[in-house]
Design a protein around this motif. Structure first.
Motif, PDB file in Angstrom:
ATOM      1  N   VAL A   1     -37.284 -52.897  80.949  1.00  9.89           N
ATOM      2  CA  VAL A   1     -38.111 -51.693  80.781  1.00  9.89           C
ATOM      3  C   VAL A   1     -38.997 -51.833  79.544  1.00  9.89           C
ATOM      4  CG1 VAL A   1     -38.037 -49.219  80.274  1.00  9.89           C
ATOM      5  CG2 VAL A   1     -36.538 -50.170  82.029  1.00  9.89           C
ATOM      6  N   SER A   2     -38.407 -52.257  78.439  1.00  8.22           N
ATOM      7  CA  SER A   2     -39.163 -52.385  77.184  1.00  8.22           C
ATOM      8  C   SER A   2     -40.305 -53.387  77.308  1.00  8.22           C
ATOM      9  CB  SER A   2     -38.235 -52.820  76.045  1.00  8.22           C
ATOM     10  OG  SER A   2     -37.252 -51.866  75.816  1.00  8.22           O
ATOM     11  N   LEU A   3     -40.016 -54.546  77.864  1.00 13.71           N
ATOM     12  CA  LEU A   3     -41.051 -55.572  77.968  1.00 13.71           C
ATOM     13  C   LEU A   3     -42.136 -55.188  78.968  1.00 13.71           C
ATOM     14  CD1 LEU A   3     -38.974 -58.861  77.719  1.00 13.71           C
ATOM     15  CD2 LEU A   3     -40.420 -57.802  75.977  1.00 13.71           C
ATOM     16  N   THR A   4     -41.763 -54.505  80.046  1.00 12.95           N
ATOM     17  CA  THR A   4     -42.763 -54.062  81.016  1.00 12.95           C
ATOM     18  C   THR A   4     -43.731 -53.064  80.374  1.00 12.95           C
ATOM     19  OG1 THR A   4     -41.245 -54.407  82.855  1.00 12.95           O
ATOM     20  CG2 THR A   4     -43.111 -52.924  83.232  1.00 12.95           C
ATOM     21  N   LEU A   5     -43.181 -52.063  79.701  1.00 18.10           N
ATOM     22  CA  LEU A   5     -44.039 -51.067  79.061  1.00 18.10           C
ATOM     23  C   LEU A   5     -44.870 -51.684  77.933  1.00 18.10           C
ATOM     24  CD1 LEU A   5     -41.608 -48.009  79.015  1.00 18.10           C
ATOM     25  CD2 LEU A   5     -43.533 -48.415  80.542  1.00 18.10           C
TER      26      LEU A   5
ATOM     27  N   LEU B   1     -48.301 -41.600  76.787  1.00 17.09           N
ATOM     28  CA  LEU B   1     -47.615 -41.495  78.077  1.00 17.09           C
ATOM     29  C   LEU B   1     -46.553 -42.572  78.240  1.00 17.09           C
ATOM     30  CD1 LEU B   1     -50.600 -40.659  80.457  1.00 17.09           C
ATOM     31  CD2 LEU B   1     -48.772 -39.123  79.717  1.00 17.09           C
ATOM     32  N   LEU B   2     -46.877 -43.801  77.867  1.00 17.08           N
ATOM     33  CA  LEU B   2     -45.898 -44.884  77.960  1.00 17.08           C
ATOM     34  C   LEU B   2     -44.713 -44.636  77.036  1.00 17.08           C
ATOM     35  CD1 LEU B   2     -48.193 -48.029  78.246  1.00 17.08           C
ATOM     36  CD2 LEU B   2     -46.888 -46.903  80.057  1.00 17.08           C
ATOM     37  N   THR B   3     -44.975 -44.101  75.861  1.00 19.38           N
ATOM     38  CA  THR B   3     -43.887 -43.735  74.957  1.00 19.38           C
ATOM     39  C   THR B   3     -43.026 -42.644  75.578  1.00 19.38           C
ATOM     40  OG1 THR B   3     -45.216 -44.326  73.024  1.00 19.38           O
ATOM     41  CG2 THR B   3     -43.319 -42.886  72.649  1.00 19.38           C
ATOM     42  N   GLY B   4     -43.666 -41.655  76.182  1.00 18.19           N
ATOM     43  CA  GLY B   4     -42.930 -40.593  76.854  1.00 18.19           C
ATOM     44  C   GLY B   4     -42.092 -41.106  78.014  1.00 18.19           C
ATOM     45  N   ILE B   5     -42.635 -42.043  78.767  1.00 10.50           N
ATOM     46  CA  ILE B   5     -41.883 -42.654  79.867  1.00 10.50           C
ATOM     47  C   ILE B   5     -40.644 -43.348  79.323  1.00 10.50           C
ATOM     48  CG2 ILE B   5     -41.945 -44.527  81.573  1.00 10.50           C
ATOM     49  CD1 ILE B   5     -44.908 -43.734  82.052  1.00 10.50           C
ATOM     50  N   TYR B   6     -40.811 -44.102  78.244  1.00 10.36           N
ATOM     51  CA  TYR B   6     -39.663 -44.809  77.664  1.00 10.36           C
ATOM     52  C   TYR B   6     -38.618 -43.828  77.143  1.00 10.36           C
ATOM     53  CZ  TYR B   6     -36.714 -47.824  74.946  1.00 10.36           C
ATOM     54  OH  TYR B   6     -35.610 -48.487  74.460  1.00 10.36           O
ATOM     55  N   VAL B   7     -39.051 -42.792  76.447  1.00 11.56           N
ATOM     56  CA  VAL B   7     -38.115 -41.810  75.899  1.00 11.56           C
ATOM     57  C   VAL B   7     -37.362 -41.108  77.018  1.00 11.56           C
ATOM     58  CG1 VAL B   7     -37.970 -39.613  74.646  1.00 11.56           C
ATOM     59  CG2 VAL B   7     -39.337 -41.485  73.722  1.00 11.56           C
ATOM     60  N   ARG B   8     -38.078 -40.731  78.055  1.00  6.74           N
ATOM     61  CA  ARG B   8     -37.403 -40.071  79.180  1.00  6.74           C
ATOM     62  C   ARG B   8     -36.397 -41.003  79.846  1.00  6.74           C
ATOM     63  NH1 ARG B   8     -39.284 -35.591  83.114  1.00  6.74           N
ATOM     64  NH2 ARG B   8     -37.505 -35.641  84.507  1.00  6.74           N
ATOM     65  N   TRP B   9     -36.795 -42.253  80.069  1.00  5.51           N
ATOM     66  CA  TRP B   9     -35.879 -43.229  80.653  1.00  5.51           C
ATOM     67  C   TRP B   9     -34.659 -43.414  79.764  1.00  5.51           C
ATOM     68  CZ3 TRP B   9     -34.394 -47.931  78.504  1.00  5.51           C
ATOM     69  CH2 TRP B   9     -33.547 -48.693  79.304  1.00  5.51           C
ATOM     70  N   ALA B  10     -34.894 -43.558  78.464  1.00  4.93           N
ATOM     71  CA  ALA B  10     -33.782 -43.768  77.536  1.00  4.93           C
ATOM     72  C   ALA B  10     -32.838 -42.570  77.530  1.00  4.93           C
ATOM     73  CB  ALA B  10     -34.311 -44.042  76.128  1.00  4.93           C
ATOM     74  N   ASN B  11     -33.380 -41.374  77.506  1.00  7.12           N
ATOM     75  CA  ASN B  11     -32.539 -40.175  77.459  1.00  7.12           C
ATOM     76  C   ASN B  11     -31.810 -39.926  78.771  1.00  7.12           C
ATOM     77  OD1 ASN B  11     -33.232 -39.655  74.807  1.00  7.12           O
ATOM     78  ND2 ASN B  11     -34.860 -38.233  75.349  1.00  7.12           N
ATOM     79  N   ASP B  12     -32.474 -40.154  79.893  1.00  5.32           N
ATOM     80  CA  ASP B  12     -31.874 -39.826  81.185  1.00  5.32           C
ATOM     81  C   ASP B  12     -30.972 -40.931  81.726  1.00  5.32           C
ATOM     82  OD1 ASP B  12     -33.236 -37.462  81.057  1.00  5.32           O
ATOM     83  OD2 ASP B  12     -34.758 -38.003  82.538  1.00  5.32           O
ATOM     84  N   ASP B  13     -31.414 -42.165  81.663  1.00  5.62           N
ATOM     85  CA  ASP B  13     -30.683 -43.261  82.293  1.00  5.62           C
ATOM     86  C   ASP B  13     -29.895 -44.102  81.287  1.00  5.62           C
ATOM     87  OD1 ASP B  13     -31.768 -42.485  84.711  1.00  5.62           O
ATOM     88  OD2 ASP B  13     -33.425 -43.904  84.591  1.00  5.62           O
ATOM     89  N   TYR B  14     -30.603 -44.616  80.303  1.00  6.23           N
ATOM     90  CA  TYR B  14     -29.988 -45.573  79.378  1.00  6.23           C
ATOM     91  C   TYR B  14     -28.835 -44.948  78.594  1.00  6.23           C
ATOM     92  CZ  TYR B  14     -29.564 -49.079  75.711  1.00  6.23           C
ATOM     93  OH  TYR B  14     -29.081 -50.015  74.851  1.00  6.23           O
ATOM     94  N   ASP B  15     -29.064 -43.779  78.001  1.00  3.96           N
ATOM     95  CA  ASP B  15     -28.009 -43.148  77.205  1.00  3.96           C
ATOM     96  C   ASP B  15     -26.794 -42.806  78.053  1.00  3.96           C
ATOM     97  OD1 ASP B  15     -29.550 -43.387  74.964  1.00  3.96           O
ATOM     98  OD2 ASP B  15     -30.142 -41.276  74.865  1.00  3.96           O
ATOM     99  N   THR B  16     -27.015 -42.387  79.297  1.00  6.44           N
ATOM    100  CA  THR B  16     -25.906 -42.093  80.206  1.00  6.44           C
ATOM    101  C   THR B  16     -25.105 -43.360  80.487  1.00  6.44           C
ATOM    102  OG1 THR B  16     -27.230 -40.357  81.222  1.00  6.44           O
ATOM    103  CG2 THR B  16     -25.329 -41.135  82.463  1.00  6.44           C
TER     104      THR B  16
END
Length: 103
Positions: free
Chosen positions: A24-28, A74-89
């Motif tokens: 995810v990080s490298l793609t963004l 927007l890309l930062t927001g996408i990463y933050v949302r992914w991190a909060n919703d998927d990664y942290d879980t």
């Protein structure tokens, strides 16, 4: 007293989580670098594209530059949302599983 545990980096779930985060990080990052360096390359090699007027007081370069900034947000927001919703879980469930295995 701390009980010795198995190396968490040898767990397949941990390795998958690390791969997913890097993916995810490298793609963004690649998307952002392509946009930014594309903007800079056009500015350096074809400045007349951004110098074209689209009104009495504005050139094409101004909204395009603003677009680069907005895309970075927007890309930062996408990463933050992914991190909060998927990664942290996933991290929490892995930590929970590791605690259960330790006991």
């Amino acid at each position: 007293m701390h009980t010795p545990t198995a190396d968490p980096t040898r767990d397949n779930r941990f390795s998958a989580l690390v791969r997913k985060r890097w993916s995810v990080s490298l793609t963004l990052t690649a998307i952002m670098l392509a946009i930014y360096y594309g903007f800079i390359a056009i500015l350096a090699f074809r400045p007349e594209l951004f110098a074209a007027r689209i009104g009495a007081h504005m050139t094409v370069g101004i909204p395009v530059g603003l677009g680069v900034i907005i895309v970075s947000w927007l890309l930062t927001g996408i990463y933050v949302r992914w991190a909060n919703d998927d990664y942290d879980t996933d991290v929490e469930s892995l930590k929970h599983a590791m605690r259960e295995n330790r006991e």
